[in-house]
Design an enzyme around this catalytic site. Structure first.
Site, PDB file in Angstrom:
ATOM      1  N   ARG A 106      -0.325  26.455  32.398  1.00 41.22           N
ATOM      2  CA  ARG A 106      -1.482  26.526  33.293  1.00 41.22           C
ATOM      3  C   ARG A 106      -2.254  25.209  33.196  1.00 41.22           C
ATOM      4  O   ARG A 106      -3.017  25.006  32.269  1.00 41.22           O
ATOM      5  CB  ARG A 106      -2.374  27.710  32.903  1.00 41.22           C
ATOM      6  CG  ARG A 106      -3.399  28.094  33.957  1.00 41.22           C
ATOM      7  CD  ARG A 106      -4.228  29.289  33.496  1.00 41.22           C
ATOM      8  NE  ARG A 106      -3.373  30.470  33.318  1.00 41.22           N
ATOM      9  CZ  ARG A 106      -3.024  31.290  34.317  1.00 41.22           C
ATOM     10  NH1 ARG A 106      -3.475  31.055  35.548  1.00 41.22           N
ATOM     11  NH2 ARG A 106      -2.260  32.331  34.091  1.00 41.22           N
ATOM     12  N   SER A 151       5.801  33.492  43.407  1.00 39.43           N
ATOM     13  CA  SER A 151       5.002  34.535  44.028  1.00 39.43           C
ATOM     14  C   SER A 151       5.355  34.571  45.514  1.00 39.43           C
ATOM     15  O   SER A 151       5.152  33.580  46.208  1.00 39.43           O
ATOM     16  CB  SER A 151       3.534  34.189  43.822  1.00 39.43           C
ATOM     17  OG  SER A 151       2.740  35.247  44.225  1.00 39.43           O
TER      18      SER A 151
HETATM   19  N1  SSA Z   1      -2.456  26.275  37.023  1.00 36.01           N
HETATM   20  C1  SSA Z   1      -1.130  26.242  37.192  1.00 36.01           C
HETATM   21  N2  SSA Z   1      -0.384  25.416  36.432  1.00 36.01           N
HETATM   22  C2  SSA Z   1       0.966  25.360  36.593  1.00 36.01           C
HETATM   23  N3  SSA Z   1       1.645  26.102  37.479  1.00 36.01           N
HETATM   24  C3  SSA Z   1       0.920  26.934  38.261  1.00 36.01           C
HETATM   25  C4  SSA Z   1      -0.477  27.052  38.164  1.00 36.01           C
HETATM   26  N4  SSA Z   1      -0.907  27.973  39.085  1.00 36.01           N
HETATM   27  C5  SSA Z   1       0.202  28.401  39.726  1.00 36.01           C
HETATM   28  N5  SSA Z   1       1.296  27.776  39.235  1.00 36.01           N
HETATM   29  C6  SSA Z   1       2.688  27.968  39.676  1.00 36.01           C
HETATM   30  O1  SSA Z   1       2.692  28.058  41.099  1.00 36.01           O
HETATM   31  C7  SSA Z   1       3.301  29.281  41.485  1.00 36.01           C
HETATM   32  C8  SSA Z   1       2.698  29.758  42.793  1.00 36.01           C
HETATM   33  O2  SSA Z   1       1.295  29.911  42.654  1.00 36.01           O
HETATM   34  S1  SSA Z   1       0.671  31.198  43.299  1.00 36.01           S
HETATM   35  O3  SSA Z   1      -0.729  30.984  43.367  1.00 36.01           O
HETATM   36  O4  SSA Z   1       1.135  32.314  42.557  1.00 36.01           O
HETATM   37  N6  SSA Z   1       1.275  31.331  44.766  1.00 36.01           N
HETATM   38  C9  SSA Z   1       1.212  30.351  45.680  1.00 36.01           C
HETATM   39  O5  SSA Z   1       0.630  29.307  45.484  1.00 36.01           O
HETATM   40  C10 SSA Z   1       1.982  30.646  46.963  1.00 36.01           C
HETATM   41  N7  SSA Z   1       1.681  29.616  47.922  1.00 36.01           N
HETATM   42  C11 SSA Z   1       3.472  30.691  46.648  1.00 36.01           C
HETATM   43  O6  SSA Z   1       3.894  29.524  45.984  1.00 36.01           O
HETATM   44  C12 SSA Z   1       3.051  30.207  40.326  1.00 36.01           C
HETATM   45  O7  SSA Z   1       3.964  31.281  40.333  1.00 36.01           O
HETATM   46  C13 SSA Z   1       3.274  29.265  39.150  1.00 36.01           C
HETATM   47  O8  SSA Z   1       4.660  29.065  38.925  1.00 36.01           O
END
Ligand code: SSA
Length: 423
Positions: free
Chosen positions: A273, A350
Site C-alpha cells: 500500500r 478488482s
Molecule cells: N495504495 C496502493 N498501493 C499499491 N497498490 C494499490 C494501492 N491501491 C490499489 N492498489 C492496486 O490497484 C488495484 C486496483 O485498485 S482498486 O481501487 O481496487 N480498483 C481500481 O482502481 C479499478 N479501477 C480496477 O483496477 C488493487 O487491487 C491493488 O492491486
C-alpha cells in the site's frame, strides 16, 4: 447516477440499494425536491404562456386597454424572474443528490456490511510448499539489494517505494507482459496521464465522496487520479458514439496516486500500500445490455485470472458484498493472490460492472440500432498493479538461496532469464 424517472418509479428498490450499500442518501427527500422543482417549472411555464398570450393582445388593444396589458406583461416578467433563484437552487440540489444515489446491485450480490462478508467463489493454483524458511518480500528485496527503504523514506516519507537492480526489470517486465497479453486479446493499449479535471472524478463516481483519497495540486484544478479508470472513463465524455464504435476496450497503463487517508497503520511495511504505483487497467465501454455487460465482466475477470495463472500465482476469487462494492457497482469481484509471508490471500485485482451509472454521470452515449440515443455500460478491472503484484511474485517464486524463479511467461521480458538475483 440513475435515471430520475427510474428513481420515481422504483423508489423502494433505490432506497433498499442505499440501505444495503450503506450509502447515506434520503430518497424521499430527493423525491420531494424533485416534486418541488417540477411544480416550480410548471408555474414558470404557465406564466411564460400567459406572458406570450398577453404580448399578442397588445398590438390589437385599444389605447385605453394597452397600458394595463403592458403592465401585466411587466408584472409577469418580474414574477418569473423572482422564481429563478428557487429554480436554480432546486436544480443544483437535485443534481448533487442524484450523484449520490447508488446503483442497484445485481440479485446475486450477497448483502453484507464490509469485506468480512465477501463470499469466496473459488480458489485456483497450488499453494507453494517451501523446504526452507521463506522470507517476506521486504527481506527478499533487502537481501538482494533491490530496495532502499530508509533513504526513500527520508526523501518521500512513508508509503513510498524505490526498487533497484533486477527488481526494476521485474516490475517493468510484469507491466509489459500485462500490456502485451491484453493487446493480444484485442484491448487497445493506452499510456495515459493520471492528471484529470474534477469532472472526470465525478464521471467515474470517485466524487462526491472520495475527495480525501485524491492528491490535489495547489492552484491547479487538475488532480492526481488513483486509477487510469478516472481519465479513461472521461475520454469520450459528452460524445455520441456510433454502435460500430462499440465495444471500446482499453488496456491503459498509468501512474496511480492515492493518499490512503484512513488506512493509517495498515500495510505500512513494504510494497502493498504505497502512495504512487503503476497499474495496467482494463476498461470496457459497451452497449446498454446487462447480458453484454455480464459477458464483458466474465471476459475481463478471465483476463486477470489468465495473467495470474501465467505468472504461476495461486489466487482466489471473491464476490464483494453490498457493503464492500461502492455506490456505482452492479457487480464486483476481487481477485486475491496468495502471500506466503502472511499466509493469506491479498487483493491484487478488482473487477466491476457498473451498468449505465458511470455513463450517465459522464455523458457517454451512443445511437443504438433503432437510432435512439442511449447511455452506454462501463466496466473495469485491474490488469496488473505494480509494485503490489511483486509481493506475491517474489514470495511465491523465491528459492532457498534467495534468488527468484521467473515464470515461463515472463522470461521473454527479462532477456530469457529463468532466475534473477544472486545466491
Ligand atoms: N495504495 C496502493 N498501493 C499499491 N497498490 C494499490 C494501492 N491501491 C490499489 N492498489 C492496486 O490497484 C488495484 C486496483 O485498485 S482498486 O481501487 O481496487 N480498483 C481500481 O482502481 C479499478 N479501477 C480496477 O483496477 C488493487 O487491487 C491493488 O492491486
Amino acid at each position: 447516477m440513475l435515471d430520475l424517472k427510474f428513481i420515481r418509479e422504483n423508489a423502494g428498490a433505490v432506497r433498499h440499494a442505499a440501505q444495503v450499500k450503506g450509502v447515506d442518501i434520503d430518497i424521499d427527500d430527493l423525491l420531494r425536491v424533485d416534486r418541488e422543482l417540477v411544480d416550480l417549472k410548471q408555474r414558470v411555464e404557465a406564466m411564460q404562456a400567459e406572458r406570450n398570450a398577453n404580448a399578442k393582445l397588445v398590438p390589437k388593444a385599444t389605447p385605453e386597454e394597452r397600458p394595463a396589458l403592458i403592465q401585466r406583461g411587466k408584472d409577469l416578467a418580474e414574477e418569473i424572474k423572482a422564481l429563478e433563484p428557487a429554480l436554480r437552487a432546486h436544480e443544483d440540489t437535485l443534481k448533487l443528490m442524484l450523484l449520490r444515489v447508488p446503483n442497484i446491485p445485481h440479485p446475486s450480490v450477497p448483502v453484507g456490511k464490509d469485506d468480512s462478508e465477501n463470499v469466496e467463489l473459488r480458489r485456483e493454483g497450488q499453494l507453494p510448499e517451501f523446504d526452507f524458511t521463506p522470507l517476506d518480500h521486504v527481506d527478499l528485496l533487502e537481501k538482494q539489494g533491490w530496495s532502499d527503504p530508509e533513504r526513500v523514506a527520508r526523501v518521500s516519507g512513508s508509503r513510498s517505494y524505490l526498487l533497484k537492480g533486477e527488481a526494476v526489470m521485474l516490475e517493468m517486465a510484469v507491466l509489459m507482459f500485462a500490456m502485451d497479453f491484453l493487446a493480444g486479446r484485442g484491448f487497445t493499449p493506452l499510456s495515459t496521464t493520471a492528471l484529470a479535471r474534477p469532472d472526470a472524478f465525478v464521471g467515474s463516481g470517485h466524487f462526491p465522496g472520495g475527495e480525501d483519497q485524491v492528491y490535489k495540486i495547489e492552484g491547479d484544478e487538475l488532480m492526481l487520479a488513483g486509477t487510469a479508470e478516472v481519465p479513461v472513463n472521461s475520454l469520450y465524455a459528452g460524445e455520441q458514439l456510433s454502435l460500430d464504435q462499440l465495444p471500446v476496450t482499453f488496456a491503459a497503463i498509468s501512474a496511480a496516486f492515492r493518499s490512503e487517508a484512513g488506512s493509517a497503520g495498515r500495510d505500512v511495511r513494504g510494497l502493498i500500500r504505497v502512495h504512487e504505483f503503476r497499474k495496467v487497467e482494463q476498461y470496457v465501454l459497451c452497449e446498454a445490455s446487462e447480458e453484454v455487460g455480464l459477458e464483458w465482466f466474465a471476459k475481463i475477470l478471465g483476463n486477470a485470472e489468465a495473467l495470474l495463472a501465467a505468472l504461476e500465482l495461486p489466487y482466489r476469487v471473491v464476490q464483494n458484498c453490498t457493503g464492500d462494492m461502492g455506490a456505482g457497482k452492479v457487480l464486483m469481484y476481487d481477485i486475491e493472490t496468495w502471500v506466503p509471508s502472511e499466509q493469506v490471500y491479498r487483493e491484487t485485482h478488482s473487477c466491476s460492472y457498473l451498468g449505465d451509472w458511470q455513463a450517465r454521470r459522464t455523458g457517454l452515449r451512443y445511437r443504438d440500432a433503432g437510432g435512439k440515443l442511449v447511455f452506454a455500460h462501463t466496466l473495469n478491472n485491474t490488469g496488473v498493479a505494480a509494485p503490489r503484484i511483486l509481493v506475491p511474485l517474489l514470495e511465491n517464486h523465491q528459492q532457498a538461496d534467495g534468488t527468484i524463479r521467473i515464470p515461463e511467461a515472463l522470461r521473454p521480458y527479462l532477456g530469457g532469464r529463468a532466475v534473477i538475483g544472486q545466491p
